[in-house]
Design a protein around this motif. Structure first.
Motif, PDB file in Angstrom:
ATOM      1  N   LYS A   1      56.241  38.325 -18.403  1.00 46.69           N
ATOM      2  CA  LYS A   1      56.281  37.935 -19.851  1.00 46.69           C
ATOM      3  C   LYS A   1      55.163  38.400 -19.989  1.00 46.69           C
ATOM      4  N   GLU A   2      54.174  36.828 -19.499  1.00 42.98           N
ATOM      5  CA  GLU A   2      52.837  37.084 -20.172  1.00 42.98           C
ATOM      6  C   GLU A   2      52.009  38.518 -19.015  1.00 42.98           C
ATOM      7  N   GLY A   3      52.622  39.546 -18.147  1.00 43.91           N
ATOM      8  CA  GLY A   3      52.049  40.195 -17.431  1.00 43.91           C
ATOM      9  C   GLY A   3      51.586  40.144 -16.357  1.00 43.91           C
ATOM     10  N   ALA A   4      51.428  38.519 -15.822  1.00 45.72           N
ATOM     11  CA  ALA A   4      51.148  38.317 -14.213  1.00 45.72           C
ATOM     12  C   ALA A   4      51.989  39.213 -13.283  1.00 45.72           C
ATOM     13  N   VAL A   5      52.071  39.569 -11.879  1.00 43.82           N
ATOM     14  CA  VAL A   5      52.531  40.316 -10.989  1.00 43.82           C
ATOM     15  C   VAL A   5      52.990  39.929  -9.614  1.00 43.82           C
ATOM     16  N   ARG A   6      53.642  39.395  -9.542  1.00 40.58           N
ATOM     17  CA  ARG A   6      53.880  38.229  -7.900  1.00 40.58           C
ATOM     18  C   ARG A   6      54.621  39.162  -7.021  1.00 40.58           C
ATOM     19  N   GLY A   7      54.519  38.958  -5.680  1.00 35.35           N
ATOM     20  CA  GLY A   7      55.318  39.443  -4.871  1.00 35.35           C
ATOM     21  C   GLY A   7      56.045  38.030  -4.638  1.00 35.35           C
ATOM     22  N   LEU A   8      57.514  39.098  -4.308  1.00 40.90           N
ATOM     23  CA  LEU A   8      58.633  37.703  -3.753  1.00 40.90           C
ATOM     24  C   LEU A   8      58.352  37.299  -2.814  1.00 40.90           C
ATOM     25  N   GLU A   9      57.318  37.535  -1.685  1.00 44.22           N
ATOM     26  CA  GLU A   9      57.762  36.078  -1.016  1.00 44.22           C
ATOM     27  C   GLU A   9      56.744  35.455  -1.385  1.00 44.22           C
ATOM     28  N   ALA A  10      55.227  35.950  -1.912  1.00 42.10           N
ATOM     29  CA  ALA A  10      54.618  35.159  -2.179  1.00 42.10           C
ATOM     30  C   ALA A  10      55.319  34.135  -2.857  1.00 42.10           C
ATOM     31  N   LEU A  11      56.110  34.507  -4.573  1.00 43.87           N
ATOM     32  CA  LEU A  11      56.290  33.544  -5.224  1.00 43.87           C
ATOM     33  C   LEU A  11      57.630  32.656  -4.381  1.00 43.87           C
ATOM     34  N   LEU A  12      58.155  33.599  -3.419  1.00 44.57           N
ATOM     35  CA  LEU A  12      58.518  31.949  -3.311  1.00 44.57           C
ATOM     36  C   LEU A  12      58.561  31.123  -2.219  1.00 44.57           C
ATOM     37  N   ALA A  13      57.609  31.561  -1.800  1.00 41.38           N
ATOM     38  CA  ALA A  13      56.922  30.066  -0.975  1.00 41.38           C
ATOM     39  C   ALA A  13      56.484  29.129  -2.066  1.00 41.38           C
ATOM     40  N   ASP A  14      55.918  29.259  -2.995  1.00 40.63           N
ATOM     41  CA  ASP A  14      55.572  28.146  -3.945  1.00 40.63           C
ATOM     42  C   ASP A  14      56.473  28.728  -5.611  1.00 40.63           C
ATOM     43  N   PRO A  15      57.323  28.200  -5.374  1.00 39.83           N
ATOM     44  CA  PRO A  15      57.996  28.751  -6.947  1.00 39.83           C
ATOM     45  C   PRO A  15      57.584  28.340  -8.358  1.00 39.83           C
ATOM     46  N   GLN A  16      57.033  27.480  -8.296  1.00 36.94           N
ATOM     47  CA  GLN A  16      56.126  26.130  -9.251  1.00 36.94           C
ATOM     48  C   GLN A  16      54.354  26.789  -8.890  1.00 36.94           C
ATOM     49  N   GLN A  17      54.579  27.682  -8.543  1.00 36.93           N
ATOM     50  CA  GLN A  17      52.630  27.920  -8.305  1.00 36.93           C
ATOM     51  C   GLN A  17      52.444  28.673  -9.915  1.00 36.93           C
ATOM     52  N   LYS A  18      51.464  28.237 -10.396  1.00 37.66           N
ATOM     53  CA  LYS A  18      50.774  28.432 -11.778  1.00 37.66           C
ATOM     54  C   LYS A  18      50.281  30.159 -12.003  1.00 37.66           C
ATOM     55  N   ILE A  19      51.140  30.713 -12.852  1.00 37.82           N
ATOM     56  CA  ILE A  19      51.142  31.889 -13.545  1.00 37.82           C
ATOM     57  C   ILE A  19      50.074  32.274 -14.858  1.00 37.82           C
ATOM     58  N   GLU A  20      49.246  33.337 -14.294  1.00 38.18           N
ATOM     59  CA  GLU A  20      48.179  33.201 -15.641  1.00 38.18           C
ATOM     60  C   GLU A  20      49.041  34.338 -16.535  1.00 38.18           C
ATOM     61  N   THR A  21      47.769  34.152 -17.796  1.00 37.87           N
ATOM     62  CA  THR A  21      48.779  34.918 -18.539  1.00 37.87           C
ATOM     63  C   THR A  21      47.905  36.280 -18.582  1.00 37.87           C
ATOM     64  N   VAL A  22      48.154  37.171 -18.699  1.00 43.22           N
ATOM     65  CA  VAL A  22      47.601  38.878 -18.564  1.00 43.22           C
ATOM     66  C   VAL A  22      46.895  39.710 -20.581  1.00 43.22           C
ATOM     67  N   ILE A  23      48.186  39.335 -20.771  1.00 43.11           N
ATOM     68  CA  ILE A  23      48.433  40.183 -21.563  1.00 43.11           C
ATOM     69  C   ILE A  23      48.271  39.047 -22.970  1.00 43.11           C
ATOM     70  N   SER A  24      47.926  39.637 -23.772  1.00 46.11           N
ATOM     71  CA  SER A  24      47.685  38.596 -25.674  1.00 46.11           C
ATOM     72  C   SER A  24      48.580  38.566 -26.130  1.00 46.11           C
ATOM     73  N   ASP A  25      47.938  37.061 -27.299  1.00 48.34           N
ATOM     74  CA  ASP A  25      49.120  37.277 -27.958  1.00 48.34           C
ATOM     75  C   ASP A  25      50.208  37.965 -28.707  1.00 48.34           C
ATOM     76  N   GLU A  26      51.346  37.667 -28.990  1.00 46.81           N
ATOM     77  CA  GLU A  26      51.962  38.688 -29.715  1.00 46.81           C
ATOM     78  C   GLU A  26      51.992  40.155 -28.831  1.00 46.81           C
ATOM     79  N   GLU A  27      51.705  40.620 -28.255  1.00 46.06           N
ATOM     80  CA  GLU A  27      51.934  41.592 -27.184  1.00 46.06           C
ATOM     81  C   GLU A  27      53.265  41.426 -25.847  1.00 46.06           C
ATOM     82  N   VAL A  28      53.460  42.430 -26.511  1.00 46.25           N
ATOM     83  CA  VAL A  28      55.334  42.432 -26.030  1.00 46.25           C
ATOM     84  C   VAL A  28      55.351  43.499 -24.885  1.00 46.25           C
TER      85      VAL A  28
END
Lengths: 715, 692
Positions: free
Chosen positions: A121-148
């Motif tokens: 929801k914050e605009g970051a994108v991950r490949g599924l495989e990469a995500l599953l390798a480390d589910p708790q990895q930190k996800i960065e925020t790409v879009i600004s506040d209040e942006e939906v």
């Protein structure tokens, strides 16, 4: 032509669709199976229901299930952060693989040929495989506040995954394009143009070599297109994108229900929504290239304003059930466009007129029609609708045609014509005529002649729109109607022209008396017959000293000299009655192509040919009476038309006519006349040659030598 | 506006050379054109089809093939057996390399652009590797019996097709051996011709080979089996050229009858996926052989013996139906071949291998007659124009540029390797010519030559990017200064303009902006802000020292050199925009001059019109009539003044190659009627014999 086929309902089970409708419909790895995620807790695999999985009570699915095409597994997210992966054999969702992520997921995107992507929801994108390798990895925020994030789509362009998502913040829209491989994220601002307060209601996108074409359906009911380059010129810079109008007013802006838009292929879009504020919801397919409505289907039970399109199937929620409408787009052919291809009509479906109406504003995004104009028309239409909320006059008319008496129909048609230029005027006229003709064919006694006459006089019909009309008129020998058709239709085939000619020549004088033929093109030739004789003499004088016929055409001269009295009489009085002359003039005025006309002319009986030739000969004589070579009257046949038809008739029937004793004198007269004319023209030729010198003088003035000094004045 | 006495000159006997090859570069949207005299021209299709560069021809270099490789590198090969690469920055030939196979008839760059293939007279096909600064011979393919006239790569780069006499060979690139040999039918309309020459081949990605030959056939071959699939007989004469679109859905062929045919891959029926090649459109824009064709994404390009370069846009591919969708025919070079000495009323004509000097005639009609003479009147000649001088160049090289000084006593011209300066002496009616010898080494080759207004200075733009100033006095000269190009750039300057007071010199290259130099202080004064489109002509106005620049997109700017900024008038024009008809003209402005007594006037011309811009009058908007050929009649002065606008246009003289002001009331216009050119071309050949 694009066409919607018969719809079918996918489930007998009522889905627990909330007020927002379904969460999503996604493709599975088999072409005819689809994953449906409802807004509650359930994922269903459909062909007929093949599998159904629900999350525990208290949990809620927040992202539609997708199929991982590489593994054949299904992926879903519930409670924003919990990822579940299962396959067909699993029964209980609670027991399948589970991964809890560190950020909230907006959507999982999966297309054939690449691994699924997870968009947070914050605009970051991950490949599924990469995500599953480390589910708790930190996800960065790409879009600004209040942006939906409002909408997203995933493409594979040249084997590179490209993700686009649209966000909104305080009424401003932004597009992000993520090249997944190169990890380049480009941000664009979507400029809304002058209409600041319009809200974008639905997005769709298609992709070609260099651009993503983002189409948006605005709250003003228009579709706009924005081109987003796949490879950005400068990824660092925040770029603005301008939208351009693609289609105007396809749906009513202030509809209560949601509207949706989906690109079907390069030229077609499907739009879900109500075309008018008051009317029911409709699924319509538009051709954006020609700005025309291709087909539409009414959805009386209402929809959720959601539309999905996978592999020639359109999915939508109709009432409470999931409806699938197969869509097919055949390549349009010229024959189809000209109406020569017979349309097979499904009796059950709501008939959308097959007359394309070029003047209604709904389809016209054409450049010259400015928006103000269309809005005005739209407003007027709205007023009309509010006056007669129940049945538009056109519908009423069509229903009248089907059952009522001739007289009643006539009154209705007149009423309708008095209303005049409604936006769908053309279409209604077309439908009315088709309806009338169909009934004519079904009931031999039914022949609403006056109605048809009135409709033809609206100037909006043509032969190709209603080929049956002339066929019926020919059958009924209705010369008056035929004459009208010949005058009004620009596209009558030569065979029909010839059939008309046959009837005009063969119909008896007494039956002609009863008809009311338009006499505009005929002049009362009997008045100046005295003048005629003078003219005849004049042609002799014109030969001036030498008589070319003397030796060459001795025989005919002699023959002619025998009955000079008779001849003049015959040539000066019209060989046909006035009404027939008017009818024949209509033939002379009609357009034709020689190659197609000639074979049909051969079918006309010889005595009729002779009669027609006589008439043409008479017209020709009348023509040559004055210097301008025209006939008197309002709309007379021209000399060229007369000559062309003489040539045509002789070409087609010379061998037959020449054998007829009664035609012999006519031919000889004609021959003589032509010869004398030729000699006149050869004299004219000499004069022309003398004058040509004049032109040469002019040219010499222009053609200066290699060097001259001239005066130039500039203005 | 006043009247002018116009010397209408039609004795400039210029005939452009026929076009031999064209090569389209998709990447830069440029077109390279080679002519039969060896000249190579580069047209920028994005910049309104402007001819932005040219490489002068050479008598012994008949270019037979031209191609782009490695993106933007241009190669040519010809009958002298050499492969040449052109330096598009410095505008000279980088190197020439003998392929040792006799005359080269064909050349093709590999789809990747890294290899070059040439087909030679001796039947060999030679593969060259393109290295960053040269090309390197790699190997020979199997030698064939007769010359290789056409070559085409398979898009994958694994195979090539080679057209020869009577057959087509397919080679495997890896092994270099011939895989197939397809014999072309010699029969021509039932009669067996002596030979069938395969003028062109095209290898499609599906393995189809399309060939065009001297029997008038377009044939489709299956390269896998080596069989003939389909044959179209389209002409009674040779089909000489073929070009395929990048998408491989359409191609174009040119015939010796001057016809260009368009073929398209269309579905057999309206909704089937099966497609076939169909001959869709014939175009007849040429009177003579179409020697070469090219297929850009949106247009068919053709050129041939009749010297026209024709762009025929494909309407279905053109997105916006504007003026770009119109047919374009380019006949004349987009540079000035004529210079004029105002003082002595002399005209210097530049031809490929010689110069001609003419003295204009005169009329007895004096000012008084002129006043009474009406527009269009021809005045009686008291003295006809004289041909004073015919100066032949030495050597086989074409003349690049030439100039006569305003006083008429100097003539300078340059070829690729030599610079010539002559001093003219006038004694009554005799002229004597004396060559100034001992040219310094740096003055070897010039791209543009210009004399100052007082004829004391000579400005030379050399192809090394430097600008030289030479002082002329008496019969000698002295090198004053050289402005070196900015470090790192080697771009050649193609256009020069000097201010009448001799203080300012403006120079423009093909892409970088216009530089203005201070001649007194010998330093760079300023650079005019860069503009996207190349400069087609420029001049500096007297007194104000305003630099007027015309660009290929038909914009005209006025830049004040002393103030280093655009003038107010120029800003106003940019704000309001030019009239749409002005912007739609399709030939560039090639010459700009000024009226000595009317500072508000700018005189400029293109090939089809002559225009005086009066800056004091309001600019026309799109609703006003731009060009009014008729004199205003019965209109009061008020109306006339109200409807008058700044652009005074005359279209009487066309095609107009040169127009300049001799004195306040006298103009000279040099026309070259197309009919005169056609009369000098060889008669249209319908059946061409090979080797003649």
């Amino acid at each position: 032509m694009a066409a919607l086929e018969e719809e079918f309902t996918l489930s007998s089970v009522v889905l627990s669709a909330g007020p927002e409708g379904l969460l999503g419909v996604e493709q599975s790895d088999k072409t005819d199976q689809f994953l449906v995620t409802d807004s509650g807790r359930t994922v269903i695999l459909y062909k007929k229901p093949l599998g159904s999985w629900s999350v525990k009570q208290g949990q809620i699915i927040t992202c539609p299930a997708v199929c991982n095409f590489q593994t054949g597994e299904y992926v879903v997210v519930h409670d924003n952060k919990v990822l579940r992966i299962w396959n067909n054999e699993d029964v209980n969702l609670d027991k399948v693989f589970k991964a809890t992520l560190s950020a909230e997921v907006y959507r999982i995107l999966s297309v054939q040929g690449t691994e699924p992507l997870v968009l947070f929801k914050e605009g970051a994108v991950r490949g599924l495989e990469a995500l599953l390798a480390d589910p708790q990895q930190k996800i960065e925020t790409v879009i600004s506040d209040e942006e939906v994030i409002k909408w997203t789509k995933f493409f594979v362009v040249f084997r590179h995954p490209v993700l686009i998502f649209i966000t909104e913040k305080h009424g401003n829209y932004f597009a992000y394009v993520q090249m997944f491989n190169s990890r380049i994220l480009t941000k664009y601002t979507l400029l809304l143009g002058q209409d600041e307060n319009s809200v974008i209601k639905s997005f769709t996108a298609s992709v070609d070599r260099k651009f993503i074409s983002l189409m948006s359906l605005s709250s003003d009911g228009c579709i706009y297109e924005t081109l987003i380059p796949i490879r950005p010129a400068d990824p660092e810079k925040n770029q603005s994108l301008v939208k351009s109008l693609l289609l105007k007013a396809v749906v009513s802006g202030n509809a209560r229900n949601g509207v949706a838009l989906t690109a079907l292929d390069q030229d077609h879009v499907a739009v879900l929504g109500s075309p008018l504020a008051a009317s029911k919801e409709c699924l319509s397919v538009w051709n954006i290239k020609f700005q025309t409505l291709q087909t539409s289907k009414e959805l009386p039970q209402g929809t959720s304003g959601q539309l999905w399109y996978y592999g020639e199937h359109l999915f939508m929620l109709h009432g409470k059930s999931l409806t699938v409408i197969p869509y097919k787009c055949e390549v349009s052919s010229l024959a189809g466009a000209l109406g020569k291809l017979k349309h097979s009509q499904d009796p059950g479906t709501h008939v959308v007129s097959h007359f394309v109406n070029w003047e209604t504003p709904q389809g016209c995004g054409l450049g010259f029609q400015n928006s103000e104009q269309s809005r005005r028309i739209l407003r007027r239409r709205k007023i009309e609708v509010s006056l007669q909320p129940e049945v538009p006059p056109s519908k009423q008319l069509l229903s009248t045609i089907m059952k009522d008496s001739e007289k009643h129909i006539e009154v209705e048609v007149r009423k309708f014509l008095a209303l005049k230029q409604t936006p769908d005027f053309h279409t209604v006229i077309g439908d009315t005529v088709t309806g009338l003709l169909e009934r004519c064919k079904a009931e031999p006694s039914f022949y609403p002649r006056n109605c048809l006459m009135q409709l033809i006089q609206t100037h909006v019909l043509s032969y190709s729109l209603c080929p049956d009309l002339m066929e019926i008129a020919l059958k009924k020998k209705d010369v008056q109607l035929l004459q009208l058709c010949l005058q009004q239709f620009p596209d009558i085939p030569e065979s029909v022209t010839c059939a008309c000619l046959k009837i005009f020549l063969s119909i008896g004088d007494d039956s002609l008396q009863e008809t009311d033929v338009n006499m505009e093109s005929v002049f009362d030739y009997s008045i100046n017959s005295v003048h005629d004789e003078k003219m005849e003499e004049q042609t002799e004088i014109l030969q001036n000293g030498f008589n070319p016929e003397e030796d060459k055409c001795n025989n005919c001269d002699q023959e002619l000299n025998k009955k000079p009295q008779d001849e003049t009489k015959e040539s000066t009085s019209c060989p046909v009655v006035q009404k027939r002359a008017a009818l024949l003039n209509a033939i002379l005025h009609s357009a034709y192509s020689e190659t197609f006309l000639l074979p049909h002319l051969k079918d006309i009986p010889a005595q009729h040919i002779t009669l027609f030739l006589k008439y043409l000969y008479f017209l020709y004589l009348k023509c040559s009476e004055n210097a301008t070579m025209t006939l008197p009257g309002i709309h007379p046949p021209t000399l060229n038309q007369i000559m062309d038809w003489i040539c045509l008739l002789l070409d087609a029937n010379f061998t037959v006519v020449v054998m007829m004793p009664e035609a012999k004198r006519l031919l000889i007269n004609l021959y003589k006349l032509v010869k004398s004319q030729i000699s006149v023209y050869s004299e004219l030729n000499k004069i022309e040659v003398s004058f040509r010198e004049l032109q040469k003088l002019n040219q010499e003035k222009n053609n200066r030598g290699l060097y001259s000094i001239e005066v130039l004045e500039l203005f | 506006m006043g009247e002018f006495k116009v010397h209408r000159v039609r004795f400039f006997n210029y005939v452009p050379s026929g076009i031999r090859c064209v090569a389209y570069n998709n990447q830069s949207n440029r077109l390279a054109v080679s002519r039969t005299d060896g000249t190579v021209e580069i047209y920028n299709l994005s910049a309104n089809y402007f001819q932005e560069k040219f490489f002068p021809g050479h008598e012994s270099r008949a270019t037979e093939a031209l191609c782009w490789a490695e993106g933007q590198r241009l190669f040519s090969a010809g009958l002298n057996g050499e492969i040449m690469e052109y330096d598009l920055q410095a505008l000279n030939i980088k190197y020439a390399m003998d392929a040792f196979g006799g005359p080269i008839w064909s050349m093709a760059a590999s789809p990747s652009g890294s290899q070059l293939l040439v087909g030679c007279e001796d039947g060999s096909v030679k593969l060259f590797q393109i290295t960053p600064d040269k090309i390197q011979f790699e190997r020979n393919f199997d030698r064939q019996k007769s010359r290789i006239l056409s070559l085409s790569w398979h898009p994958s780069g694994t195979h090539i097709a080679a057209g020869s006499i009577d057959y087509i060979s397919v080679f495997d690139v890896k092994s270099g051996s011939a895989v197939h040999k397809m014999i072309v039918d010699r029969q021509y309309m039932g009669v067996s011709k002596r030979k069938c020459i395969v003028w062109g081949v095209a290898f499609l990605s599906d393995g189809t080979i399309i060939s065009v030959d001297s029997a008038g056939k377009v044939q489709f071959w299956d390269s896998a089996t080596g069989t003939l699939v389909k044959s179209h007989l389209i002409a009674n004469a040779d089909v000489q050229s073929i070009a395929v679109a990048d998408q491989e859905d359409s191609f174009v062929v040119g015939t010796a009858e001057g016809t260009v045919f368009h073929f398209q891959l269309v579905p057999v029926t309206s909704n089937s996926s099966e497609k076939q090649w169909v001959r869709t459109k014939p175009f007849q824009h040429h009177t003579h052989d179409v020697r070469t064709v090219a297929h850009s994404p949106t247009a068919l390009i053709s050129g041939g013996t009749d010297t026209h370069l024709v762009f025929r846009p494909l309407m279905e591919k053109v997105e916006v139906k504007n003026y770009d969708a119109a047919l374009r025919k380019i006949t004349f070079p987009h540079r000035c071949l004529i210079s004029c000495s105002k003082k002595r009323q002399l005209l210097l004509f530049q031809f490929a291998h010689h110069l001609e000097l003419w003295r204009l005639g005169s009329t007895v009609a004096t000012g008084k007659f002129l006043v009474s003479g009406k527009n269009g009147d021809t005045l009686p000649l008291s003295k006809n124009a004289d041909h004073l001088l015919h100066l032949k160049t030495k050597g086989p090289e074409n003349i690049i540029c030439s100039c006569i000084s305003p006083c008429g006593s100097w003539i300078a011209y340059s070829t690729v390797s030599r610079f010539f300066l002559y001093r003219l002496n006038y004694e009554h009616d005799n002229i004597s010519l004396k060559r100034v010898s001992k040219m310094p080494a740096f003055l070897r080759s010039a791209l543009q030559i210009l004399f100052s207004e007082d004829s004391t200075k000579l400005f030379v733009a050399s192809n090394q990017g430097a600008l030289h100033i030479v002082q002329l006095s008496g019969g000698s000269f002295k090198h004053l200064h050289a402005f070196q190009p900015q470090s790192g750039t080697v771009e050649a300057m193609c256009l020069l303009a000097v201010s009448p007071d001799g203080n300012w010199l403006a120079a423009s290259g093909t892409s970088a902006g216009v530089h203005v130099y201070n001649v007194k202080q010998l330093k760079l004064h300023c650079t005019v802000p860069a503009y996207n489109f190349p400069v087609t002509a420029m001049a500096i106005a007297p007194n104000t020292n305003n630099l007027v620049i015309a660009h290929s997109d038909q914009q005209v700017f006025e830049y004040s050199i002393p103030d280093k900024q655009y003038t107010d008038w120029s800003r106003t024009v940019q704000k309001q925009g030019f009239h749409h008809l002005w912007l739609q003209r399709d030939t560039p402005i090639t010459h700009i001059s000024f009226h000595p007594k009317r500072p508000m006037h700018i005189l400029l011309h293109d090939a089809y019109m002559f225009c005086i811009i009066d800056k004091s009058l309001p600019l026309p908007n799109d609703k006003t009539l731009l060009y009014n050929p008729f004199p205003p009649t019965n209109e009061s002065d008020v109306i006339r003044r109200r409807t008058a606008h700044a652009f005074k246009i005359s279209k009487i003289y066309k095609p107009l190659l040169f127009m300049d002001l001799l004195d306040e009331r006298t103009l000279v216009a040099v026309e070259r009627p197309l009919d005169d050119i056609i009369a000098q071309l060889p008669p249209p050949i319908k059946k061409k014999k090979f080797g003649t």
